[in-house]
Enzyme design. Structure first.
Site, short mmCIF file in Angstrom:
data_model
loop_
_atom_site.label_atom_id
_atom_site.label_comp_id
_atom_site.label_asym_id
_atom_site.label_seq_id
_atom_site.Cartn_x
_atom_site.Cartn_y
_atom_site.Cartn_z
N ARG A 68 27.73 -111.66 111.64
CA ARG A 68 28.13 -110.33 112.11
C ARG A 68 29.63 -110.24 112.35
NH1 ARG A 68 24.33 -109.98 116.13
NH2 ARG A 68 25.98 -110.52 117.57
N TYR A 122 34.35 -82.37 110.48
CA TYR A 122 33.16 -82.64 109.67
C TYR A 122 31.92 -82.49 110.56
CZ TYR A 122 30.13 -85.62 106.73
OH TYR A 122 29.12 -86.13 105.96
N ASP A 194 40.68 -88.33 111.67
CA ASP A 194 39.90 -88.57 110.45
C ASP A 194 40.86 -88.35 109.29
OD1 ASP A 194 38.29 -88.36 108.19
OD2 ASP A 194 36.59 -87.56 109.32
N LYS A 219 34.71 -92.51 100.29
CA LYS A 219 35.36 -91.50 99.43
C LYS A 219 36.40 -92.15 98.50
CE LYS A 219 33.14 -88.45 102.01
NZ LYS A 219 31.97 -89.12 102.57
#
Ligand SMILES: Cc1ncc(COP(=O)(O)O)c(C=O)c1O
Length: 397
Positions: A68, A122, A194, A219
């Site tokens: 992890r 968003y 963002d 993206k």
């Protein structure tokens, strides 16, 4: 150290060099190295002895400890992203952009705190504020994306964080980020942006006063529509809080996905230039049409955000919107259904063009434009073919 740690290197060079530390790409026992950090998959890490286990301890970051905590493939991506943001202390990776946003908000806010959230955010970011964050005792005030230095009037003694998204990913308002971060710093309030639309290539966020830069790597960084991930890149002051929250929340990313993201990152500069150029060609063509109400693209000189965009951004990506003049939502559906090169689908930033209908959600400001809104993610096709496709859409109106 990778070569991209060198602050004098330009962004395109950093994209190529980032994360390629010799200890991650080369094995001296084999007499040399490979170009890309290999995919290191791991849950369990084996130690030579208990002394070895203890020596690696919880305090270290880039030592193998447990899956992890990451492996060299994960660290290479984080390292490369950190190097793209001058002033950054580190980057944390999350399974999606939404996960990164939620983790950042949770890490920086506590019950009783007040958050200023941009009204053009968003939708899932809003959902987190109105849902889990509210249940956790954080109050959110949505603010006008065009508020600029006026944000100072909205800061209360309980305000701990201002969240920005610029340009807004549906409506493309450009925020005056330097004015907002200056007002925030003056009042001891943190800022989180963002930055998915621009990436640090077009807008190095920390250099503009932002404390935490978020990206949906899904993206433009991934660029091929085949992997999901998010990142938070932060200043030295904020980094330990994010890291501690990440440890507690236990979100981990897959090394295979990191290798895909690293592959995308290497070509981000050339892809972004082409996305931007193709997008502007299509946007200008749309702006000249009588059946288009307006084109929402900050790189167009007539756009309300153009001045701030020209001042702050080094270029444009390929995501923008436009309205269909004087028609109803059914006509928008006919328009979109008539397209064949544009895929109908969520997300953006991939090599292929996409289209979606968009319906902005507003609470602090009103979205008053009666014309239906369409969002385009312009890909790497020849724009002449995209324009021919859009012409078919207009014929179906
Ligand atoms: C502006 C913006 N931020 C964050 C996200 C979320 O990213 P992800 O899809 O990787 O969760 C998206 C996704 O569309 C987005 O458009």
């Amino acid at each position: 150290m990778s070569k991209s740690d060198d602050e004098s290197l330009r962004p395109a060079t950093k994209l190529v060099q980032g994360g390629r530390r010799p200890e991650w790409t080369g094995d001296p026992r084999l007499g040399g190295g490979v170009v890309n950090p290999p995919v290191w998959r791991a849950s369990t890490i084996l130690y030579d002895s208990i002394a070895d286990l203890e020596a690696r301890g919880h305090a270290t970051h880039d030592k193998l400890y447990y899956g992890r905590r990451g492996t060299p493939t994960v660290w290479a991506l984080a390292d490369a992203l950190t190097d793209m943001e001058p002033g950054a202390a580190g980057t944390l990776l999350y399974p999606s952009g939404v996960a990164a946003n939620s983790a950042g908000l949770l890490a920086l806010l506590a019950p009783g705190d007040h958050l200023l959230m941009v009204d053009s955010a968003y939708e899932p970011t809003r959902a987190f504020c109105d849902g889990l964050l509210a249940r956790y005792g954080v109050t959110t005030t949505y603010y006008d994306p065009l508020v600029g230095a006026g944000i100072a009037d909205l800061i209360t003694p309980a305000t701990k964080l201002i969240f920005l998204e610029s340009p807004g990913s549906l409506t493309f308002e450009v925020q005056d980020i330097p004015a907002i971060t200056a007002a925030a710093r003056g009042r001891g309030v943190l800022t989180m942006l963002d930055n998915t639309w621009a990436t640090p290539l077009l807008f190095p966020a920390l250099a503009h006063g932002v404390d935490v830069a978020m990206m949906s790597l899904t993206k433009y960084v991934g660029g091929h529509s085949d992997a999901m991930m998010g990142s938070l890149t932060a200043t030295k002051a904020v980094w330990p809080r994010l890291r501690s929250a990440a440890y507690q929340l236990g979100q981990a990313v897959a090394p295979d996905d990191c290798a895909l993201m690293l592959r995308g990152l290497r070509t981000l500069d050339v892809r972004m230039a082409r996305h931007g150029e193709n997008g502007l060609t299509v946007a200008k063509w749309l702006a000249a049409r009588a059946d288009v109400g307006r084109v929402l693209h900050p790189a167009l000189p007539g756009d309300p955000g153009h001045m701030i965009w020209s001042r702050d951004f080094a270029g444009t990506s390929g995501l923008f919107g436009f309205t269909l003049k004087g028609v109803d939502a059914a006509a928008r559906t006919r328009f979109i259904d008539a397209l064949s090169l544009f895929g109908i689908g969520f997300s953006w930033g991939g090599y292929e063009s996409l289209v979606v209908p968009s319906n902005p959600i507003r609470t602090a400001t009103a979205w008053t434009d009666p014309d239906p809104l369409v969002r385009l993610s312009i890909g790497l096709e020849d724009p002449a073919d995209l324009i021919a496709d859009l012409t078919r859409g207009f014929a179906a109106l």
